[in-house]
Structure formats: C-alpha cells, structure tokens
Design a protein around this motif. Structure first.
Motif, PDB file in Angstrom:
ATOM      1  N   ALA A  66     -13.852  -5.164   6.717  1.00  0.00           N
ATOM      2  CA  ALA A  66     -12.514  -4.797   5.987  1.00  0.00           C
ATOM      3  C   ALA A  66     -11.789  -3.811   7.013  1.00  0.00           C
ATOM      4  CB  ALA A  66     -12.805  -3.872   4.888  1.00  0.00           C
ATOM      5  N   ASP A  67     -10.377  -3.875   6.945  1.00  0.00           N
ATOM      6  CA  ASP A  67      -9.525  -3.291   7.844  1.00  0.00           C
ATOM      7  C   ASP A  67      -8.929  -1.919   7.020  1.00  0.00           C
ATOM      8  OD1 ASP A  67      -9.364  -4.943  10.104  1.00  0.00           O
ATOM      9  OD2 ASP A  67      -8.056  -6.247   8.874  1.00  0.00           O
ATOM     10  N   VAL A  68      -9.257  -0.759   7.635  1.00  0.00           N
ATOM     11  CA  VAL A  68      -8.897   0.337   6.844  1.00  0.00           C
ATOM     12  C   VAL A  68      -7.666   0.846   7.320  1.00  0.00           C
ATOM     13  CG1 VAL A  68      -9.824   2.907   6.523  1.00  0.00           C
ATOM     14  CG2 VAL A  68     -11.536   1.286   6.885  1.00  0.00           C
ATOM     15  N   ILE A  69      -6.734   0.046   6.526  1.00  0.00           N
ATOM     16  CA  ILE A  69      -5.276   0.574   6.881  1.00  0.00           C
ATOM     17  C   ILE A  69      -4.778   1.246   5.634  1.00  0.00           C
ATOM     18  CG2 ILE A  69      -3.018  -0.602   7.285  1.00  0.00           C
ATOM     19  CD1 ILE A  69      -4.537  -3.310   7.792  1.00  0.00           C
ATOM     20  N   VAL A  70      -4.405   2.493   6.006  1.00  0.00           N
ATOM     21  CA  VAL A  70      -4.130   3.706   5.057  1.00  0.00           C
ATOM     22  C   VAL A  70      -2.502   3.851   5.498  1.00  0.00           C
ATOM     23  CG1 VAL A  70      -4.496   5.994   4.274  1.00  0.00           C
ATOM     24  CG2 VAL A  70      -6.252   4.562   5.160  1.00  0.00           C
ATOM     25  N   VAL A  71      -1.808   3.992   4.377  1.00  0.00           N
ATOM     26  CA  VAL A  71      -0.287   4.107   4.387  1.00  0.00           C
ATOM     27  C   VAL A  71       0.024   5.177   3.582  1.00  0.00           C
ATOM     28  CG1 VAL A  71       1.983   2.905   4.247  1.00  0.00           C
ATOM     29  CG2 VAL A  71       0.044   1.493   4.836  1.00  0.00           C
ATOM     30  N   LEU A  72       0.972   6.192   3.798  1.00  0.00           N
ATOM     31  CA  LEU A  72       1.552   7.123   3.122  1.00  0.00           C
ATOM     32  C   LEU A  72       2.754   6.682   2.687  1.00  0.00           C
ATOM     33  CD1 LEU A  72       1.636   9.817   1.901  1.00  0.00           C
ATOM     34  CD2 LEU A  72       2.326  10.623   3.831  1.00  0.00           C
ATOM     35  N   ARG A  73       3.252   6.438   1.460  1.00  0.00           N
ATOM     36  CA  ARG A  73       4.465   5.614   0.957  1.00  0.00           C
ATOM     37  C   ARG A  73       4.956   6.543  -0.266  1.00  0.00           C
ATOM     38  NH1 ARG A  73       3.291  -0.793   0.753  1.00  0.00           N
ATOM     39  NH2 ARG A  73       3.951  -1.092   2.914  1.00  0.00           N
ATOM     40  N   SER A  74       6.489   6.623  -0.214  1.00  0.00           N
ATOM     41  CA  SER A  74       6.966   7.293  -1.676  1.00  0.00           C
ATOM     42  C   SER A  74       6.992   6.404  -2.596  1.00  0.00           C
ATOM     43  CB  SER A  74       8.179   7.696  -0.982  1.00  0.00           C
ATOM     44  OG  SER A  74       9.306   6.604  -0.775  1.00  0.00           O
ATOM     45  N   ALA A  75       7.016   6.787  -3.740  1.00  0.00           N
ATOM     46  CA  ALA A  75       6.953   5.670  -4.833  1.00  0.00           C
ATOM     47  C   ALA A  75       8.038   4.831  -4.935  1.00  0.00           C
ATOM     48  CB  ALA A  75       6.659   6.769  -6.219  1.00  0.00           C
ATOM     49  N   ASP A  76       9.358   5.406  -4.522  1.00  0.00           N
ATOM     50  CA  ASP A  76      10.402   4.469  -4.701  1.00  0.00           C
ATOM     51  C   ASP A  76      10.383   3.361  -3.552  1.00  0.00           C
ATOM     52  OD1 ASP A  76      10.864   6.455  -2.535  1.00  0.00           O
ATOM     53  OD2 ASP A  76      12.891   6.484  -2.923  1.00  0.00           O
ATOM     54  N   TYR A  77       9.796   3.841  -2.419  1.00  0.00           N
ATOM     55  CA  TYR A  77       9.738   2.779  -1.347  1.00  0.00           C
ATOM     56  C   TYR A  77       8.564   1.776  -1.725  1.00  0.00           C
ATOM     57  CZ  TYR A  77       9.179   0.674   3.364  1.00  0.00           C
ATOM     58  OH  TYR A  77       9.096   0.185   4.347  1.00  0.00           O
ATOM     59  N   LEU A  78       7.522   2.176  -2.383  1.00  0.00           N
ATOM     60  CA  LEU A  78       6.511   1.241  -2.726  1.00  0.00           C
ATOM     61  C   LEU A  78       7.011   0.288  -3.725  1.00  0.00           C
ATOM     62  CD1 LEU A  78       3.372   0.488  -3.259  1.00  0.00           C
ATOM     63  CD2 LEU A  78       3.314   2.091  -4.936  1.00  0.00           C
ATOM     64  N   LEU A  79       7.859   0.862  -4.632  1.00  0.00           N
ATOM     65  CA  LEU A  79       8.339  -0.029  -5.684  1.00  0.00           C
ATOM     66  C   LEU A  79       9.420  -0.991  -5.011  1.00  0.00           C
ATOM     67  CD1 LEU A  79       8.986  -0.711  -8.497  1.00  0.00           C
ATOM     68  CD2 LEU A  79      10.662   0.978  -8.672  1.00  0.00           C
ATOM     69  N   GLU A  80       9.995  -0.647  -3.958  1.00  0.00           N
ATOM     70  CA  GLU A  80      11.159  -1.541  -3.446  1.00  0.00           C
ATOM     71  C   GLU A  80      10.186  -2.765  -2.629  1.00  0.00           C
ATOM     72  OE1 GLU A  80      14.874  -1.501  -0.210  1.00  0.00           O
ATOM     73  OE2 GLU A  80      13.850   0.422  -1.099  1.00  0.00           O
ATOM     74  N   TYR A  81       9.302  -1.852  -2.042  1.00  0.00           N
ATOM     75  CA  TYR A  81       8.542  -2.526  -1.127  1.00  0.00           C
ATOM     76  C   TYR A  81       7.654  -4.080  -1.921  1.00  0.00           C
ATOM     77  CZ  TYR A  81       4.635  -4.636   1.983  1.00  0.00           C
ATOM     78  OH  TYR A  81       4.025  -5.187   2.759  1.00  0.00           O
ATOM     79  N   ALA A  82       7.293  -3.320  -3.100  1.00  0.00           N
ATOM     80  CA  ALA A  82       6.336  -4.333  -3.903  1.00  0.00           C
ATOM     81  C   ALA A  82       7.058  -5.393  -4.551  1.00  0.00           C
ATOM     82  CB  ALA A  82       5.696  -3.487  -5.161  1.00  0.00           C
ATOM     83  N   MET A  83       8.441  -4.855  -4.941  1.00  0.00           N
ATOM     84  CA  MET A  83       9.211  -6.098  -5.543  1.00  0.00           C
ATOM     85  C   MET A  83       9.506  -7.245  -4.595  1.00  0.00           C
ATOM     86  SD  MET A  83      11.837  -3.604  -7.997  1.00  0.00           S
ATOM     87  CE  MET A  83      12.643  -5.182  -8.530  1.00  0.00           C
TER      88      MET A  83
END
Length: 626
Positions: free
Chosen positions: A166-183
């Motif tokens: 597994a690749d341990v790729i950890v990202v700190l994101r703001s909730a609005d950025y996560l929502l935009e990126y996820a969409m």
C-alpha cells in the motif's frame, strides 16, 4: 545510579528535539490541500505487529525515520505493521474545516491517533477489512476530520497494516476543497464508466447484428476493465459490494485476469490468428493457459502471489507483439490494435514503476491515473480497430462484388455468343432434319412393304424357335440323366442359391399359388428370396417350405447335386462318395442321402406306374418321417 539518571536526562531532552526536528506543515486557508511527502512523513516498521501507541510514545520515538528517495512510504513487508507520524501546525484563525485523507483505499487497516488536547489520543479505525457502511465519511478514500481550534503544533500517529503493498499517501485538505475535488473526481468517474457502458452496449448490438466472436471478447474485456477500475478506485466497494469485504480483497485480481484473458482472445480473433498465423495463435493460447494456472495457484496455494499485479504485463505484451507482427506482415487492421495496446502498455509500465519505487516516475495525477488513461485510450483505439476491420471487410466485400459483377458480365457475353452459335447450329440442323424427313418418308414406305414380309417370316421363326427350345430342353434333360455330369458342369446350370431357388419356385408354383391357410390365390413378394405372401391373411411361404429342402443347412446347389446323384444312381451311391464329390462331411452326406432315399421310396409308392418325371420331381416331396 548517576550514569542512569544522566542517560535519562539526555533522552528527555533528545526525544522532544527529535520530534521538533520533523517539519510541521502550517494550516493555511489559501492552500486547499497539502500532500505529506519525503521528510514530512516519518515511519517505523514493527515486525511483530504488536506495538501499541504507549510503546511507541515511551520507547520507540527515536527509531522513526524517513525516506529521502521515495515520494511516500510503503508497507514493503505485508506481515509487519508500520507506524507513521506527521506534524501539523494548527491555525485557530482558519475559517475552514480540515480533514486528513488517505489516498490508497486498498489498505486493510488504518489506526489513526489524534491528540485530544488532554494528554491523550483519540483512536479511530478504518480500512477495507471493515464494511464500507461503517466509515465516518461515505467516500471511496479514508477520510478523518481533525480539530483545528488550536494554535500549537501537533504530532499525529497512525498505524498501517495491509496484506498487499500500500502507498501511504496522506493529504491534508479543507472540507470545501475535498467536496470540490470529490465532485470533480466522481464526475470523471461517471464519464469513464459511462464510456465503458456505452462501448459495452454498442458492441453488444454489433454482435447481434454481425455475429462476430471478437465483439463478445471485447465486451468481456470491457467488463473486466470496468470492474477492475471500480475495485481499484474503491467505487465498487462503495456502490456495488459495500458489505462484501472478502470479495473486495480478491476483486482486483480476478477482474484484471478477466481483462487480460479477454484481451488475448480479442486480439486472436481480430487478427485472424487461428486461420492466418497458427503458431502465433498457439502462443497466445499458451500465455492464456499459463496465466490461468498462475491465478489458480495464487488463490489455492501461494496466496502471496495474488498481489502481483505486474504479471498482467505478460498477456498484454503478448497481444501487443501479435498486433505488431501482423501489422508488419501487411494486415492493416492491426494498426489501431497496436496503438491501443501501446497506450495500455504505457499505463501498465507507469503502475509497475510506482509499484517498484522507480524514482523517475514522480507522483501526480498523471502517474496515479496513468492506467485509467491507458484504458480509455485503449478502448477508443480498439473500437477504431474493430471499425477498421469492418471497413476492410466491406472493402474486400465490395472488391469481391465487383469481381463477381465483372464475371457475371463476362458470363453473359459468353452466353450470348453461345446462344448465337446454337441458333446457327439449330438452323443447320433443322434444314438437315427436313432433308432427312423426306428420306425417312420414302424409307417408311419401303419399310411398310417389308413389314408384311417380316411378319410372315416371324411366324415361321416362332414355330422354329419353339421347336428349338423344346429340343434344347430335351438335350439338357438327357444330358443330366446321362449320370456322368460332374459338379462343375452341374453348377454351371445352377451356379448359386438364387438360381436354385428360382428353379424351385417355378417347379413349386408352376400351376398357381394357393395359400395353405386360407386357399387365397393372390399373393405378393415375401421377405425372403422368391417367397410369396398371401394378400388376404398375410401368411408367407418360403420357396423351400414343404419341399425336400426344408430346414436343410446345406448350400442349395450342393443339395440339388446330391439329390441328382442319389436319384441317378437309384440310391446306390455311398455317403463316402458323396462326401468326396461335394466336399461335405460323410455323416452329413449319409443323413441327407437317407432323406432323399425315403423321398424316392415315397414317390414310387404314390405313383408306382407313373410316367418318368426326373430327379427334380423329388424336390417337391416333403420330408418323410421314419
């Protein structure tokens, strides 16, 4: 004791300094996300997989390290547990909500320990060994909310353990950025899987239209690719099998096997290998069998092999090699297939490079979705390959039709020439026939005159012929009664059983047929040779029935000859002599000659003063009991 306390004092100072030495990322509202890479994320391997957070905090702080070559850590040893730590400088003035996101959704278990501000840690468990419905946030990746209502630097610990790399790729994101990126991400997922569905239904319709097998193989390939991408991206676990945890572990391997196997069969069908390149077809089938055996062994025996995704390069490389070979041989329909598998080969090489930590491949969107990009381009060009093959088939069909039309025109021209020649010959023949008709009319008149003369001559010939037949019959009978006829000469008159049975039938029913059951005289042919069946009651009577030959097992012509010899010798011939002449056992000759003698005796008793009837009169005598 002094040294012990001094060592404890040094450790108490060194350990906090080691932690501080790790850089902390400062939360900033202007930056929507930050990926922890290189020295920002430290790890510690636990080969026993038994260390707890208390053990890490108390005894193993100085053992943490970071890789200067890898973009992010990996769990190289699947039996070990890996502890990681990151530092975040919180900013209470931030107006956004922040989360920690782990990109690799194939990790079996993640234990995240978040400081609670009271000297303890909040423990959160996630991973694909748990049902999807138990996640804190319904997202394909693992997302953990963090509390940013503070201004200090906090160290976060998390423990990763997974049976596959597994690749341990950890990202700190703001909730609005996560929502935009996820969409955006789910939007592109929808486009990608929608393309697969469109390709599947289109090729299904094409299969029903033309019934070509490569459409079925291509559909199976698309299904395998779609399911593999869904299992690799976590979309399948989220939407298709959220409670099937065990299947989620095996889905990538099985679906990728389906895709690579279908790719081999598709390439073999599109390139016409079975017909045109038999050895290349056998090579692809050999690769298919080897890949199937490898899958069976990885599931049943060597379970660690199941995570070797790079093995799929072999079947895809074999399909690419087949396409290049056919293209070089002049098969134009192979060019799009080569381009398609080249894109897929690029995606596979990129994934393998990431798997083996090749430093030339930097982490990013292109590298992470390189295989998906290769799949999209491959699907596009494979569709071009199928369309190109149909186009080439249509061209070949049109050329064949043009040749057929030209041949039909040529046939019509030849037919017209032949008809003209035939018409000319018919005219010549008609004139010749008219001439012959006049000659025939003259000849018919002459024949009519001669026919009267021939009729008179025929009457004379008929009388002479009847007399000749009578004389020949008398000569034959006289010859037979002369007693010196051998079996060879006798067989010339009765060469086989059929001739004997025909003679017997003529003698038996010389006058007329009368059914022995109902005395009806009309009959038809029976099942056996020369047998007669009554048309009223259906009784069938064989030729030998009620004769001296009934139930005999001797060849009919030899039985005839034995009757002739016994009759001619008036019963004086011995059974040894009969055996020598007929080549039959002496005991059989003795038994049958006695049967003949009894018939002769019975014949004399019935007609002691009767006229001479010959040896054939004995044939109609029924067997006389002793």
């Amino acid at each position: 004791m002094t040294a012990r306390y001094f060592l404890a004092f040094i450790l108490s100072i060194a350990l906090p300094l080691a932690i501080v030495a790790q850089p902390a990322y400062t939360i900033n509202d202007a930056v929507g996300q930050h990926i922890f890479t290189f020295h920002e994320i430290e790890y510690l391997e636990d080969p026993t997989a038994k260390l707890t957070l208390e053990d890490i905090l108390s005894h193993h702080q100085s053992e943490f390290t970071f890789s200067t070559t890898n973009f992010n850590p990996k769990n190289v040893n699947p039996t070990s547990a890996y502890w990681h730590r990151i530092r975040i400088q919180h900013n209470a003035s931030s107006k956004k909500l922040w989360v920690l996101e782990f990109f690799d959704q194939t990790i079996d278990k993640i234990d995240l320990y978040i400081p609670n501000g009271k000297g303890g840690y909040q423990h959160i468990e996630q991973g694909d060994q748990f049902e999807f419905t138990k996640r804190m946030l319904r997202h394909k990746n693992f997302v953990f909310p963090i509390d940013n209502n503070r201004n200090d630097a906090i160290t976060y610990y998390f423990r990763v353990q997974s049976q596959q790399q597994a690749d341990v790729i950890v990202v700190l994101r703001s909730a609005d950025y996560l929502l935009e990126y996820a969409m955006d991400e789910y939007f592109f997922f929808g486009i990608f899987y929608g393309m697969i569905l469109v390709f599947i239904f289109y090729n299904l319709l094409m299969y029903f239209a033309v019934r070509e097998s490569h459409y079925i193989f291509y559909i199976l390939y698309l299904i395998g690719i779609g399911l593999y991408e869904m299992s690799a991206d976590g979309i399948g676990f989220q939407y298709l099998w959220p409670r099937a945890v065990e299947w989620n572990q095996y889905a990538p391997g099985f679906t990728l096997y389906l895709a690579s196997s279908a790719a081999l069969l598709f390439a073999s069908s599109v390139l016409n290998l079975k017909k045109d390149e038999r050895w290349l077809y056998q090579l692809l089938m050999f690769v298919f069998v080897v890949r199937t055996v490898f899958l069976a062994l990885s599931v049943l025996v060597f379970t660690s092999w199941f995570s070797f995704r790079f093995i799929e390069i072999i079947p895809f490389s074999a399909a690419l090699f087949a396409g290049i070979y056919r293209w070089k041989k002049g098969y134009k329909a192979a060019r799009f297939l080569v381009i398609a598998y080249a894109f897929l080969f690029y995606g596979a090489i990129s994934k393998v490079s990431l798997y083996f930590n090749f430093t030339w491949m930097p982490f990013g969107q292109l590298s992470h979705y390189s295989l998906s990009f290769g799949f999209v381009m491959e699907m596009l060009f494979l569709s071009f390959a199928i369309s190109d093959k149909i186009r080439l088939l249509r061209i070949d069909k049109e050329v064949a039709q043009e040749r057929t039309i030209e041949q039909l025109h040529e046939n019509q021209r030849l037919k017209d020439n032949l008809n003209q020649e035939l018409e000319m010959q018919v005219k010549i023949k008609t004139a010749h026939i008219e001439h012959q008709k006049e000659a025939l009319e003259d000849a018919n008149k002459l024949l009519e005159q001669q026919s009267a003369e021939i009729a008179a001559m025929n009457a004379l010939l008929e009388r002479d012929n009847d007399k000749l037949k009578h004389d020949v019959a008398e000569v034959k009978e006289a010859r037979i009664l002369s007693k010196d006829v051998d079996f060879e000469e006798f067989s010339a008159m009765y060469p086989d059983d059929a001739s004997c049975l025909k003679f017997l039938a003529e003698r038996k029913w010389h006058n007329h047929f009368s059914c022995r059951k109902c005395t009806h005289t009309a009959y038809s042919e029976g099942k056996s040779l020369y047998a007669r069946r009554c048309t009223r009651c259906g009784y069938e009577e064989s030729v030998t029935a009620y004769t001296l030959l009934q139930n005999t097992r001797l060849p009919i012509n030899k039985a005839f000859y034995m009757i002739f010899l016994v009759y001619s010798s008036k019963g004086s011939i011995s059974s040894h002599k009969l055996s020598e002449l007929l080549h039959i056992r002496q005991s059989t000759c003795w038994a049958y000659s006695n049967k003949i003698k009894k018939a002769m005796k019975e014949r004399r008793r019935i007609s002691p003063f009767g006229h001479h009837e010959g040896w054939d009169s004995l044939l109609l005598m029924e067997e006389v009991s002793a």
